[in-house]
Design an enzyme around this catalytic site. Structure first.
Site, PDB file in Angstrom:
ATOM      1  N   ARG A   1     -47.504  24.567 -19.905  1.00  0.00           N
ATOM      2  CA  ARG A   1     -46.301  25.027 -19.193  1.00  0.00           C
ATOM      3  C   ARG A   1     -45.996  26.495 -19.423  1.00  0.00           C
ATOM      4  O   ARG A   1     -45.541  27.188 -18.515  1.00  0.00           O
ATOM      5  CB  ARG A   1     -45.097  24.221 -19.699  1.00  0.00           C
ATOM      6  CG  ARG A   1     -44.680  23.139 -18.772  1.00  0.00           C
ATOM      7  CD  ARG A   1     -43.325  22.642 -19.189  1.00  0.00           C
ATOM      8  NE  ARG A   1     -42.320  23.187 -18.277  1.00  0.00           N
ATOM      9  CZ  ARG A   1     -41.583  22.433 -17.485  1.00  0.00           C
ATOM     10  NH1 ARG A   1     -41.715  21.137 -17.495  1.00  0.00           N
ATOM     11  NH2 ARG A   1     -40.701  22.976 -16.670  1.00  0.00           N
TER      12      ARG A   1
ATOM     13  N   LYS B   1     -56.209  10.411 -28.341  1.00  0.00           N
ATOM     14  CA  LYS B   1     -55.448   9.270 -28.790  1.00  0.00           C
ATOM     15  C   LYS B   1     -53.995   9.674 -28.971  1.00  0.00           C
ATOM     16  O   LYS B   1     -53.756  10.862 -29.102  1.00  0.00           O
ATOM     17  CB  LYS B   1     -56.039   8.699 -30.076  1.00  0.00           C
ATOM     18  CG  LYS B   1     -55.784   9.582 -31.308  1.00  0.00           C
ATOM     19  CD  LYS B   1     -56.179   8.873 -32.554  1.00  0.00           C
ATOM     20  CE  LYS B   1     -55.013   8.221 -33.228  1.00  0.00           C
ATOM     21  NZ  LYS B   1     -54.264   9.119 -34.127  1.00  0.00           N
TER      22      LYS B   1
ATOM     23  N   ASP C   1     -62.125   9.346 -29.802  1.00  0.00           N
ATOM     24  CA  ASP C   1     -61.733   8.846 -31.111  1.00  0.00           C
ATOM     25  C   ASP C   1     -62.542   9.713 -32.063  1.00  0.00           C
ATOM     26  O   ASP C   1     -63.754   9.539 -32.191  1.00  0.00           O
ATOM     27  CB  ASP C   1     -62.123   7.371 -31.265  1.00  0.00           C
ATOM     28  CG  ASP C   1     -61.631   6.820 -32.589  1.00  0.00           C
ATOM     29  OD1 ASP C   1     -61.789   7.518 -33.610  1.00  0.00           O
ATOM     30  OD2 ASP C   1     -61.104   5.707 -32.612  1.00  0.00           O
ATOM     31  N   HIS C   2     -61.884  10.675 -32.697  1.00  0.00           N
ATOM     32  CA  HIS C   2     -62.688  11.704 -33.377  1.00  0.00           C
ATOM     33  C   HIS C   2     -63.506  11.130 -34.535  1.00  0.00           C
ATOM     34  O   HIS C   2     -64.482  11.733 -34.962  1.00  0.00           O
ATOM     35  CB  HIS C   2     -61.838  12.916 -33.783  1.00  0.00           C
ATOM     36  CG  HIS C   2     -61.031  12.729 -35.026  1.00  0.00           C
ATOM     37  ND1 HIS C   2     -59.815  12.123 -35.030  1.00  0.00           N
ATOM     38  CD2 HIS C   2     -61.261  13.084 -36.317  1.00  0.00           C
ATOM     39  CE1 HIS C   2     -59.334  12.105 -36.255  1.00  0.00           C
ATOM     40  NE2 HIS C   2     -60.200  12.682 -37.067  1.00  0.00           N
TER      41      HIS C   2
ATOM     42  N   LYS D   1     -67.761  11.863 -36.173  1.00  0.00           N
ATOM     43  CA  LYS D   1     -68.123  12.265 -37.543  1.00  0.00           C
ATOM     44  C   LYS D   1     -69.580  11.881 -37.801  1.00  0.00           C
ATOM     45  O   LYS D   1     -69.992  10.753 -37.522  1.00  0.00           O
ATOM     46  CB  LYS D   1     -67.207  11.587 -38.564  1.00  0.00           C
ATOM     47  CG  LYS D   1     -65.787  12.142 -38.546  1.00  0.00           C
ATOM     48  CD  LYS D   1     -64.940  11.489 -39.610  1.00  0.00           C
ATOM     49  CE  LYS D   1     -63.468  11.813 -39.449  1.00  0.00           C
ATOM     50  NZ  LYS D   1     -63.030  13.059 -40.021  1.00  0.00           N
TER      51      LYS D   1
ATOM     52  N   HIS E   1     -59.513   4.519 -35.236  1.00  0.00           N
ATOM     53  CA  HIS E   1     -60.575   5.020 -36.113  1.00  0.00           C
ATOM     54  C   HIS E   1     -61.228   3.924 -36.953  1.00  0.00           C
ATOM     55  O   HIS E   1     -62.444   3.796 -37.011  1.00  0.00           O
ATOM     56  CB  HIS E   1     -60.030   6.075 -37.080  1.00  0.00           C
ATOM     57  CG  HIS E   1     -59.290   7.191 -36.401  1.00  0.00           C
ATOM     58  ND1 HIS E   1     -59.648   7.684 -35.179  1.00  0.00           N
ATOM     59  CD2 HIS E   1     -58.225   7.929 -36.790  1.00  0.00           C
ATOM     60  CE1 HIS E   1     -58.830   8.671 -34.843  1.00  0.00           C
ATOM     61  NE2 HIS E   1     -57.954   8.833 -35.806  1.00  0.00           N
TER      62      HIS E   1
ATOM     63  N   LYS F   1     -50.846   7.348 -46.230  1.00  0.00           N
ATOM     64  CA  LYS F   1     -50.568   8.759 -46.510  1.00  0.00           C
ATOM     65  C   LYS F   1     -49.941   8.861 -47.892  1.00  0.00           C
ATOM     66  O   LYS F   1     -49.374   7.900 -48.396  1.00  0.00           O
ATOM     67  CB  LYS F   1     -49.617   9.321 -45.463  1.00  0.00           C
ATOM     68  CG  LYS F   1     -50.208   9.269 -44.046  1.00  0.00           C
ATOM     69  CD  LYS F   1     -49.782  10.441 -43.211  1.00  0.00           C
ATOM     70  CE  LYS F   1     -50.343  10.359 -41.799  1.00  0.00           C
ATOM     71  NZ  LYS F   1     -51.575  11.113 -41.595  1.00  0.00           N
TER      72      LYS F   1
HETATM   73  C1  BG6 Z   1     -55.509  11.397 -36.782  1.00  0.00           C
HETATM   74  C2  BG6 Z   1     -54.190  10.833 -37.208  1.00  0.00           C
HETATM   75  O1  BG6 Z   1     -56.012  10.698 -35.675  1.00  0.00           O
HETATM   76  O2  BG6 Z   1     -56.428  11.283 -37.861  1.00  0.00           O
HETATM   77  C3  BG6 Z   1     -53.659  11.558 -38.426  1.00  0.00           C
HETATM   78  O3  BG6 Z   1     -53.251  10.946 -36.144  1.00  0.00           O
HETATM   79  C4  BG6 Z   1     -54.678  11.549 -39.523  1.00  0.00           C
HETATM   80  O4  BG6 Z   1     -52.437  11.005 -38.884  1.00  0.00           O
HETATM   81  C5  BG6 Z   1     -56.034  12.012 -39.005  1.00  0.00           C
HETATM   82  O5  BG6 Z   1     -54.227  12.433 -40.527  1.00  0.00           O
HETATM   83  C6  BG6 Z   1     -57.105  11.819 -40.043  1.00  0.00           C
HETATM   84  O6  BG6 Z   1     -58.275  12.425 -39.592  1.00  0.00           O
HETATM   85  P1  BG6 Z   1     -59.370  12.945 -40.630  1.00  0.00           P
HETATM   86  O7  BG6 Z   1     -60.493  13.419 -39.758  1.00  0.00           O
HETATM   87  O8  BG6 Z   1     -58.716  14.039 -41.410  1.00  0.00           O
HETATM   88  O9  BG6 Z   1     -59.707  11.768 -41.469  1.00  0.00           O
END
Ligand code: BG6
Length: 506
Positions: free
Chosen positions: A47, A152, A181-182, A186, A244, A344
């Site tokens: 924006r 996500k 989904d990162h 990995k 994840h 966390k």
């Molecule tokens: C994200 C979450 O998808 O993954 C976060 O929203 C989390 O809350 C993060 O901290 C963790 O990713 P990584 O790659 O640091 O394990």
């Protein structure tokens, strides 16, 4: 390495954190490795009213701070291919302007209209942007392919995920949709496939006959930081487990795919998700533990409790820790428990999967402890990427004393091999049109279906406790009971933080 076809990458949410910290630095890292197409452009869209130059300056800062490349000499050359277009996601008129801009760029570059639209925006825009792109006919593949990447969370629960999916499918085909989904990007997560299917020794043992249980831990030492607003509407189950960690379960538990193509792999992981036994609502309190971090002193430092964090409701019941036990009802895994936990403000940042093998059927060596008779294969996803195998060895000297020893591989020992970041890998795959490491719609729905009874029970049953836990510990003690009832224990990659420091078991 294969180079992607010439293309444009449009990033919606260009003024956001993810663009600056991950997306553009990863694209720069790919550029540095000469993995970007011959001709490409990156168009930031959000924006704010910014000029190309303003945007380039912001991105330069982001690259300098977050790139993994040692060489930053090419930044200015890279930035020549970066542009900015102000877009109001809710205004179709804005999309006509975007379309004109994209058409000017493709004409200038003399390339086909191959375009990726990356949605790194608040989830409330995940339907409207693809809809407005379609209204501007930017989903049509006449003069080049079109793909959308969606960050996500994909939905908030089963119902909203189904609704989002249906709205996307109105204008886009499944093969145009890349749900990111990162974790799947990995390197060590992908290595699960290689470890299992490129070695003859593991697969024969990878089943209920030889494995006692499987444990997955993903812990973070940080709290919710500046994301309280988002997190309070999400929680650990939605934020980490639905996506994840269940994806990781999928790779660990899947049958060997017939080939490495994206459908074969995703068919097998989907079968795993379909076979996960749903937790009955009445069993949720027993099989799923939720916790929330409390105000604490850790090694002399005062840490805020979750409810005191910015953006968080002071009476919030959102979980910052979740641990659950479940079963996969199929021939390979029948009766074998899977334990998954995440949280966390735990003692350290670590993600690992532990395959606990069954004990020897007979304890021949008297001094062998129960746990020492069970071999463990530890797949360390991060931060010390690698694989560790634990097994018993004779202690030198008289008698037959057994000691558990480690056979340990660290990716960092591979000289000259930088482990690429997850976003680097996933962006490159999307550019190449390879969706193997992206979540397919049916798998996302199955993951929500599995968690639906848990979310319902937590929402509707006030008697299910949410346990407080001090920062720097491994979550509420009851999470230990979840696993200990059958004589098992969690593996603790390091102890609770105490004044005498961190003791790492490795
Ligand atoms: C994200 C979450 O998808 O993954 C976060 O929203 C989390 O809350 C993060 O901290 C963790 O990713 P990584 O790659 O640091 O394990």
């Amino acid at each position: 390495m294969q180079k992607p076809e010439n293309q444009i990458i449009v990033i919606f949410g260009a003024s956001g954190d993810l663009t600056k910290r991950k997306l553009v630095p990863s694209l720069y890292d790919l550029f540095n490795q000469k993995l970007l197409p011959e001709k490409f452009s990156i168009v930031g869209a959000s924006r704010s009213e910014l000029s190309d130059d303003d945007f380039r300056k912001l991105m330069k800062k982001g690259i300098l701070e977050f790139t993994q490349s040692e060489n930053t000499e090419g930044i200015d050359e890279f930035l020549q291919s970066v542009f900015y277009q102000s877009v109001n996601a809710k205004s179709p008129y804005s999309f006509s302007a975007l379309k004109n801009r994209l058409s000017t760029i493709t004409t200038e570059l003399n390339i086909n209209e191959n375009i990726i639209f990356y949605l790194s925006t608040p989830p409330s825009l995940y339907s409207i942007i693809p809809e407005n792109l379609a209204k501007a006919k930017l989903n049509k593949e006449k003069n080049g392919w079109k793909r959308i990447i969606i960050e996500k969370p994909f939905g908030y629960d089963l119902q909203s995920a189904k609704k989002l999916n249906a709205s996307l499918k109105e204008n886009w085909n499944e093969n145009q949709i890349y749900r990111i989904d990162h974790y799947l990007g990995k390197e060590t997560v992908q290595n699960v496939l290689v470890t299992r299917f490129s070695n003859g020794i593991f697969e024969p043992l990878w089943n209920r006959n030889y494995i006692d249980h499987i444990e997955i831990t993903s812990s973070e030492s940080i709290g919710v930081e500046k994301r309280g607003g988002y997190y309070d509407g999400s929680g650990a189950l939605r934020d980490m487990i639905q996506n994840h960690l269940l994806q990781l379960v999928g790779l660990i538990a899947m049958e060997p795919p017939s080939s490495l193509d994206s459908e074969s792999i995703r068919n097998e992981t989907e079968k795993v998700f379909q076979s996960i036994r749903k937790i009955d609502t009445k069993d949720v309190a027993k099989n799923v533990i939720r916790g929330q971090y409390l105000e604490s002193n850790v090694k002399g430092e005062k840490m805020k409790g979750y409810r005191e964090e910015e953006g968080v409701n002071p009476e919030s019941k959102t979980e910052t820790f979740a641990a659950l036990k479940f079963y996969i009802d199929n021939w390979r895994w029948g009766g074998i428990p899977f334990y998954v936990r995440t949280g966390k403000r735990l003692p350290t940042r670590v993600t690992e999967a532990v395959i606990h093998f069954k004990c020897t059927p007979h304890f021949l060596f008297k001094k062998q402890e129960l746990n020492e008779g069970s071999n463990q294969l530890i797949i360390r996803i991060q931060p010390d990427e690698g694989i560790l195998m634990k097994f018993g060895m004779k202690v030198p000297g008289s008698g037959f004393n057994v000691q558990t020893v480690n056979m340990d591989f660290h990716y960092s020992d591979l000289a000259n091999q930088r482990v690429p970041s997850a976003y680097e890998r996933l962006l490159l795959d999307a550019m190449l049109g390879d969706s193997t490491l992206f979540a397919r719609g049916d798998a996302v729905m199955s993951a929500w279906e599995f968690l639906e009874p848990v979310l319902d029970a937590w929402k509707n049953d006030d008697t299910i406790p949410i346990y407080g836990y001090p920062c720097g510990t491994w979550g509420p003690d009851v999470a230990d009971e979840l696993i200990e009832e059958e004589g098992r224990t969690w593996r603790y990659p390091c102890k609770n933080l105490t004044d005498d420091g961190i003791y790492c078991e490795l």
